[in-house]
Design an enzyme around this catalytic site. Sequence first.
Site, mmCIF file in Angstrom:
data_model
loop_
_atom_site.group_PDB
_atom_site.id
_atom_site.type_symbol
_atom_site.label_atom_id
_atom_site.label_comp_id
_atom_site.label_asym_id
_atom_site.label_seq_id
_atom_site.Cartn_x
_atom_site.Cartn_y
_atom_site.Cartn_z
ATOM 1 N N SER A 122 -9.479 1.427 2.473
ATOM 2 C CA SER A 122 -8.612 2.428 1.613
ATOM 3 C C SER A 122 -7.503 1.723 0.963
ATOM 4 O O SER A 122 -6.845 2.121 0.140
ATOM 5 C CB SER A 122 -7.914 3.254 2.857
ATOM 6 O OG SER A 122 -7.239 2.584 3.761
ATOM 7 N N SER A 167 -10.167 -0.793 6.241
ATOM 8 C CA SER A 167 -9.242 -0.682 4.991
ATOM 9 C C SER A 167 -8.815 -1.835 4.337
ATOM 10 O O SER A 167 -8.362 -1.755 3.323
ATOM 11 C CB SER A 167 -8.374 0.383 5.325
ATOM 12 O OG SER A 167 -9.066 1.973 5.349
ATOM 13 N N LYS A 198 0.914 -1.271 -0.104
ATOM 14 C CA LYS A 198 0.002 -0.015 -0.195
ATOM 15 C C LYS A 198 0.905 1.110 -0.069
ATOM 16 O O LYS A 198 1.814 1.106 0.421
ATOM 17 C CB LYS A 198 -0.989 0.019 1.463
ATOM 18 C CG LYS A 198 -1.931 1.028 1.395
ATOM 19 C CD LYS A 198 -2.869 0.936 2.599
ATOM 20 C CE LYS A 198 -4.003 1.762 2.607
ATOM 21 N NZ LYS A 198 -4.765 1.634 3.885
#
Length: 546
Positions: free
Chosen positions: A216, A240, A143
């Site tokens: 996310s 997320s 990420k």
Amino acid sequence: MSSISSLPVVTGNAAFTAKVSDVRERLESQIPTTLRLPSSLLDNLPLDVTGIPESCGLLSENELAITDLDATAVCDKIAKGELTAVDTVTAFGKRAAIAHQLTACLTDYFLDVAIAQAQELDDYFKREGKVFGPLHGLPISVKDHIPIRGRWCSVSFLSTLAVSTEDCDMIRILRSLGAIFYVKTTQPQGGMTLECLSFYGRTLNPYNSNLTAGGSTGGEGALLAMKGSCMGLGTDAGGSIRAPCANCGLYGICPTAKTLPTRGYTWFQYGADGVSQSTGPMCRSARDMKTFLHAINSAGAALSDSSLIPIPCAVPDLSQRKLRVGIMTHDNVVLPHPPILRALEIAKQKLSVAPNIELIEYIPYDHDRGYNIIRETYFEDGGQIVRRHLDAGGENITPLLEWAISPPFTKDHDAAGIHALRNERDKYRFNYSDHWNIAGCDVVLCPPGPGTAGLHETMKYWGYLAIWNLLDYPGLVFPTGLKADPSIDVIRESFEPMSDSDQYNNSLYDPELFVGAPISLQLVARRFNDGLLLAAQEIIEKVIKS
């Protein structure tokens, strides 16, 4: 190169526009010309693009076979000398380039660096006759806000974009275990909504491009669903990890906070710890979650990060006793869409007759109150830091982030107000613990959200995910193998809303719009029962899919 990521979806002043153009040109230039899909294909994509890597002719049969493997199989084959690290990362790297052109899931692509690292590992294996570590040669996607030395990093505010000067603790540990890094993936503006929309573009769900891949850690979700990765590293403070995994038909766990290292992660609200961020793996198989957690736990991360609680993730043997499974159809705030209800009904029918399971109707404890508390806790300054970052980058706010920081749930608290809010949080945690004790569940099976993957710009209810972050209860998501089907998941004939959020969620549902969306479920356990959660998931998935 024609690319979805070149679509202008976030706006700002002239300086912002110029910088974003440079960022996107940099990213697109990283994709080798030999891996670029033809414009004729990109201009006429189907809703479901998951089959394109197999049909586009850019991957060899061997590369397709490698990218069909899960992470555990990759590690096993490399350890046996049946695969090389170079061939493995090359295959996944090439497929990641294809995935990005179809879903806009990447923020940085550095396959050349990864191949050089893989060659060093192959040389070590040839020289020493053994693997460097338990994750020797495993490509892991990461990420965007998790720093990797020498690579681009941000929290998806343009003002935070920079090249990282060093590895964070998690990356350093994964390197020491033999992992290889080759791509970084998208997240939303500010990293705090359930859809990936930022200056990098909008990330699309591979199964249906009208739907979000989630947030996310949505770039990871899209990439893994496209088999451009077999293991991704994400974070979760409100869903997320679990939301993208649910949206994209993957496995992912949000561990109990402060059991895995997050020191050195880039953020924009340092010290705002009313809700603790967790970090964990996103995977294509259940066993890969165990592979990741066991490897990290073996590395002694707590020795370098004093904030960690050194509790091993011990997976118990549940074969000698009944597993007490609470099943929660809805949270008394929002009724999930028909596809989720269908999966829960199937699960209920099968679990109720399983000999090793005691099924309990789980009644949620005041989830509306808990969701209100955590929404207020996310932005205790009323969103002032968010707006300062937007101003610094000349960047307009995205609709979902504007919604997330808006009153009445987001308030600018003084110190006394923060203390009062934390006190409300702690009282709720105590109340919920007492409630769970009375219910007597080992785990609770529940929806991962108010529906399958949502339509773009609509993911406004986090309650099915964030409530467990407030409690710091570990949760994982797994696919049922089912997909949304308009012929089965029809519109409800009658509907009495339980709340305004319920009314809004119901208004979004049109069976035809969600066609092909994976249907997933969520499993939750009490704090520090991560190993129990993993053991229970294996049993429950086996029963549901029997």
